[in-house]
Design an enzyme around this catalytic site. Structure first.
Site, PDB file in Angstrom:
ATOM      1  N   ASP A 146      -8.422   4.005  -3.429  1.00 31.91           N
ATOM      2  CA  ASP A 146      -7.123   4.650  -3.197  1.00 31.91           C
ATOM      3  C   ASP A 146      -6.049   4.122  -4.133  1.00 31.91           C
ATOM      4  OD1 ASP A 146      -7.160   2.140  -1.761  1.00 31.91           O
ATOM      5  OD2 ASP A 146      -5.359   2.787  -0.701  1.00 31.91           O
ATOM      6  N   GLU A 159      -7.040   0.587   0.818  1.00 27.23           N
ATOM      7  CA  GLU A 159      -6.561  -0.787   0.651  1.00 27.23           C
ATOM      8  C   GLU A 159      -5.054  -0.841   0.657  1.00 27.23           C
ATOM      9  OE1 GLU A 159      -5.113  -4.361  -1.529  1.00 27.23           O
ATOM     10  OE2 GLU A 159      -4.846  -2.248  -2.019  1.00 27.23           O
TER      11      GLU A 159
END
Length: 427
Positions: free
Chosen positions: A86, A180
């Site tokens: 991400d 994350e």
């Protein structure tokens, strides 16, 4: 001299950088929080398989898991590497990577019309990129360096090892994870996907030589304040204005323990947001510190302040606190090998280590808590989380070289004795 195929690094990084994998806090109950992460996770799983790993996509956690089998008979502890799929809370739609070959060290024009520039006068670290292949966004999106540069560094290392089978190594496990940036990826990681792994590394941020094995301890706090609404014409002795109470609370927080006055090993309080009416008010804040006693002291300060305000105003304050993550140093200080191994690899490659505190957190905070000590290396980029992000092909290449050296050094020390010398404090 390039360690690996720079053309592969450039093309692979640009390919994945173009994919919109932004994560979303308000969708954290989904795994992952965005469809783009699922797409890229499954694509990475296929690429790991094509390179020669046993790989699968874990639908429950959103992790693409890979396993490169040992090619030696030694009983060597498996080692792991993590990067996240991400990207941060910034525009990630229609990313257009720009390649600047043999970067001349001068100002880079991202958008002339909008006067968006990447200027070494503003970002001095660009000086380390002179002569390299610099990759940027077009100034209207982030680039995705955090952490697609780390992903490409891992892929480059794996491709190199499979194409050079005479290089001996133990079992290597790879975890490409989601979310994350919103703090849920590492929290959901299943250690069963890394059987036998006793040490690992994240590849978050920084330039060659950067290394962090201390992160913040972190807590978030939500303060709710209950007021009493009365018509202002009849308010005398009756109205309790929640906004006034909120301001009193905020005024009692330490004035100098804030991010804008903190650096190095300092901790802080940060008020993220406030909202108020006469009837009610809400405060969202976070607490950060490296030192455990100072950290718990900060938590106590908030609890005591709420108690003090309730005594003054009559039980109108409600506090909810949640421990977000803990400093990886709390564990790693007693398991020095994972740090010494990386520093020994740097030394063998002639890389000067830049050991520093990580003023934030990584997936390693959660993975370390699950029994796999996981400090942080680097990924070869800069200016993370915004329009000025960049990476260089050569620094990602250097990451691949470092990862390969760590793998080889781990086998060497398994055969000849681990470097378990006490950790040095560099800060």
């Amino acid at each position: 001299m390039a360690f690996y195929d720079l053309d592969f690094i450039e093309k692979t990084f640009i390919h994945y950088a173009k994919e919109n994998t932004r994560s979303y806090e308000d969708k954290h109950d989904q795994v992952p929080s965005s469809a783009g992460q699922i797409k890229m996770g499954k694509e990475l799983t296929k690429q790991l398989q094509d390179i020669g790993l046993d790989a699968y996509y874990n639908d429950k956690t959103g992790f693409a898991i890979g396993h490169l089998k040992s090619n030696v008979k030694d009983n060597v502890t498996p080692i792991g590497f993590f990067s996240h799929i991400d990207t941060a809370d910034f525009n990630a739609v229609n990313i257009r990577p720009q390649v600047h070959r043999n970067y001349d060290g001068k100002r880079v024009v991202l958008d002339e019309k909008e006067k968006i520039f990447l200027d070494p006068k503003e970002f001095p670290a660009l000086a380390t990129c002179k002569g390299e292949t610099l990759i940027t966004s077009d100034g209207h999106t982030l680039l995705g360096t955090d952490d697609k540069a780390g992903i490409v560094g891992i892929l480059s290392m794996l491709k190199y090892l499979t194409e050079h089978p005479k290089i001996e190594h133990g079992d290597i496990y790879i975890g490409f994870g989601p979310d994350e940036e919103i703090g849920y990826g590492g929290r959901r990681f299943d250690a069963k996907d890394f059987p036998g792994v006793e040490l690992a590394y994240t590849l978050e941020n920084g330039r060659p030589g950067d290394f962090e094995y201390e992160t913040f301890n972190a807590t978030e706090a939500q303060v709710h304040i209950r007021g009493t609404v009365v018509h202002p014409g009849e308010a005398y002795g009756l109205m309790v204005n929640a906004t006034t109470l909120m301001n009193d609370f905020l005024d009692r927080l330490p004035k100098d323990e804030v991010p804008e006055k903190s650096k190095d090993h300092d901790g802080y309080f940060l008020v993220l947001s406030t909202a108020s009416t006469v009837d009610h008010a809400d405060i969202s804040l976070i607490i950060r510190d490296f030192d455990w006693d100072k950290f718990t002291g900060k938590e106590k300060l908030i609890k005591d302040l709420v108690a003090e305000m309730n005594q003054k105003y009559g039980d109108r304050f409600t506090l909810k606190m949640r421990r977000q993550y803990e400093n990886i140093y709390n564990v790693i200080k007693d398991q020095p090998y994972v740090v010494n191994l990386a520093l020994d690899a740097y030394k063998k490659l002639g890389i000067k280590p830049n050991v520093q505190t990580f003023r934030g957190g990584t997936d390693g905070n959660f993975i370390t808590k699950k029994g796999i000590p996981t400090p942080n290396l680097f990924n070869g980029g800069g200016n993370y989380h915004g329009r000025y992000e960049y990476a260089t092909v050569e620094q990602i290449d250097k990451l691949a070289e470092v990862l390969t050296e760590i793998v080889e050094e781990h086998l060497y020390q398994t055969r000849n004795g681990r470097d378990n010398s006490p950790l040095k404090k560099y800060w």
